[in-house]
Write an enzyme that holds these catalytic residues in place. Structure first.
Site, PDB file in Angstrom:
ATOM      1  N   ASN A   6       0.868  -1.176   0.000  1.00  0.00           N
ATOM      2  CA  ASN A   6       0.000   0.000   0.000  1.00  0.00           C
ATOM      3  C   ASN A   6       0.900   1.219   0.000  1.00  0.00           C
ATOM      4  OD1 ASN A   6      -1.807   2.046   0.452  1.00  0.00           O
ATOM      5  ND2 ASN A   6      -2.379   1.417   2.530  1.00  0.00           N
ATOM      6  N   TRP A   7       0.987   1.857  -1.165  1.00  0.00           N
ATOM      7  CA  TRP A   7       1.906   2.991  -1.302  1.00  0.00           C
ATOM      8  C   TRP A   7       1.374   4.246  -0.613  1.00  0.00           C
ATOM      9  CZ3 TRP A   7       2.860   2.368  -7.316  1.00  0.00           C
ATOM     10  CH2 TRP A   7       3.582   1.192  -7.529  1.00  0.00           C
ATOM     11  N   LYS A   8       0.109   4.242  -0.235  1.00  0.00           N
ATOM     12  CA  LYS A   8      -0.517   5.425   0.367  1.00  0.00           C
ATOM     13  C   LYS A   8      -0.309   6.635  -0.568  1.00  0.00           C
ATOM     14  CE  LYS A   8      -0.025   3.181   4.793  1.00  0.00           C
ATOM     15  NZ  LYS A   8       0.194   3.262   6.232  1.00  0.00           N
ATOM     16  N   HIS A  91      -9.343   1.427   5.117  1.00  0.00           N
ATOM     17  CA  HIS A  91      -8.042   1.566   5.789  1.00  0.00           C
ATOM     18  C   HIS A  91      -8.207   2.499   6.994  1.00  0.00           C
ATOM     19  CE1 HIS A  91      -3.877   2.593   6.594  1.00  0.00           C
ATOM     20  NE2 HIS A  91      -3.556   1.501   5.928  1.00  0.00           N
ATOM     21  N   GLU A  93      -6.493   4.844   8.020  1.00  0.00           N
ATOM     22  CA  GLU A  93      -6.257   6.257   7.709  1.00  0.00           C
ATOM     23  C   GLU A  93      -7.497   6.890   7.085  1.00  0.00           C
ATOM     24  OE1 GLU A  93      -2.632   5.548   5.556  1.00  0.00           O
ATOM     25  OE2 GLU A  93      -1.684   4.961   7.444  1.00  0.00           O
ATOM     26  N   GLU A 165      -5.045  -4.814  10.622  1.00  0.00           N
ATOM     27  CA  GLU A 165      -3.994  -3.829  10.829  1.00  0.00           C
ATOM     28  C   GLU A 165      -4.230  -3.087  12.139  1.00  0.00           C
ATOM     29  OE1 GLU A 165      -2.042  -2.599   6.899  1.00  0.00           O
ATOM     30  OE2 GLU A 165      -3.810  -1.343   7.083  1.00  0.00           O
ATOM     31  N   GLY A 171       2.957   2.262  10.700  1.00  0.00           N
ATOM     32  CA  GLY A 171       3.922   3.354  10.539  1.00  0.00           C
ATOM     33  C   GLY A 171       4.680   3.700  11.806  1.00  0.00           C
ATOM     34  N   SER A 211       3.803  -2.207  10.159  1.00  0.00           N
ATOM     35  CA  SER A 211       5.256  -2.320  10.319  1.00  0.00           C
ATOM     36  C   SER A 211       5.803  -3.686   9.921  1.00  0.00           C
ATOM     37  CB  SER A 211       5.672  -1.946  11.754  1.00  0.00           C
ATOM     38  OG  SER A 211       5.309  -0.608  12.040  1.00  0.00           O
ATOM     39  N   GLY A 232       3.021  -1.168   4.198  1.00  0.00           N
ATOM     40  CA  GLY A 232       3.071   0.264   3.883  1.00  0.00           C
ATOM     41  C   GLY A 232       4.491   0.684   3.532  1.00  0.00           C
ATOM     42  N   GLY A 233       5.165   1.298   4.482  1.00  0.00           N
ATOM     43  CA  GLY A 233       6.494   1.886   4.260  1.00  0.00           C
ATOM     44  C   GLY A 233       7.472   0.994   3.508  1.00  0.00           C
TER      45      GLY A 233
END
Ligand code: 13P
Length: 247
Positions: A6-8, A91, A93, A165, A171, A211, A232-233
């Site tokens: 997930n590149w966000k 998600h 976010e 999640e 993150g 993470s 993510g990251g």
């Protein structure tokens, strides 16, 4: 097994397409399904770059209406036409910053499956909820409402994925332990068994996210109720995502 990046809100359309080209040789032998979730505007270029490879394309959100006066929104059919196979729904976010609720998640799940998009439905508790000991209740409620009106047949034919999640792990570099992650994925699987029967429940992919790194992916994905990850990251770096997708 399904590993999704997930590149966000990262990567321009040109960066995104170039990144997919870099990824192709690195993940071509992966045994899991490999998915990249790109920003809306990057989807056509990402789909074009991924064409004919084992990389599948996801959007990060959608609207539940098919069309109309919803300025700034994007429908499931638009995503399909832009080359998306999957769509991330709910998600944390989106829930935290954009007013997404269990009810809108449910409407989006229905619209996505009707359009032939595979939903990746995100659930997870906050740190306060975990400390209060209500993680199972929170997650059960989220999943139950997300799947209201979804038949067993739709659940299975759509390929619907659930991503657990925990918000405190997103993150933060604070990954859930293998046991913590598996315990909640197991709770979700038991709920699916209650709703749809054990056989159907066993067929649904449940991912862990929060993470996930090149260093911890293999152990997490080896847990019995974890069928891959939502990353993510670490999905923004080709070398890291390569290791995770091949874990
Ligand atoms: P991180 O891997 O950066 O913690 O993000 C997880 C996530 O939110 C994926 O959807």
């Amino acid at each position: 097994m399904i590993v999704a990046g997930n590149w966000k809100m990262n990567k321009t359309p040109s960066e995104a397409a170039a990144f997919v080209k870099e990824l192709i040789p690195r993940v071509k032998g992966a045994k899991s399904e490999v998915v990249v979730a790109a920003p809306f505007v990057a989807l056509p270029g990402v789909a074009e770059a991924a064409r004919g490879t084992n990389i599948k394309v996801a959007a990060q959100n959608m609207h539940y209406e098919a069309k109309g006066a919803y300025t700034g929104e994007v429908s499931a059919d638009m995503l399909k036409d832009a080359g998306a196979d999957y769509v991330i729904i709910g998600h944390s976010e989106r829930r935290q910053y954009f007013g997404e609720t269990d009810e809108t998640v449910n409407r989006k799940v229905q619209a996505a499956t009707a359009a032939g998009l595979i939903p990746i439905v995100c659930v997870g508790e906050s740190l306060a909820q975990r400390e209060q000991g209500i993680t199972p209740e929170v997650v059960r409620r989220q999943v139950k409402i997300a799947l209201l009106g979804v038949s067993a047949e739709t659940l299975l034919s759509s390929g619907l994925v659930i991503a657990y999640e925990p918000i405190w792990a997103i993150g933060t570099g604070k990954t859930a332990t293998n046991e913590q992650a598996n315990e909640v994925c197991h709770t979700i699987r038991m709920l699916l068994a209650e709703l749809y029967g054990a056989e159907a429940a066993a067929k649904v992919s449940i991912q862990y996210g929060g993470s996930v790194t090149a260093a911890n992916a293999k152990e997490l994905f080896a847990m019995p109720d974890i069928n891959g990850g939502l990353v993510g990251g670490a999905s923004l770096k080709a070398a890291d995502f390569e290791v995770i997708a091949n874990a």
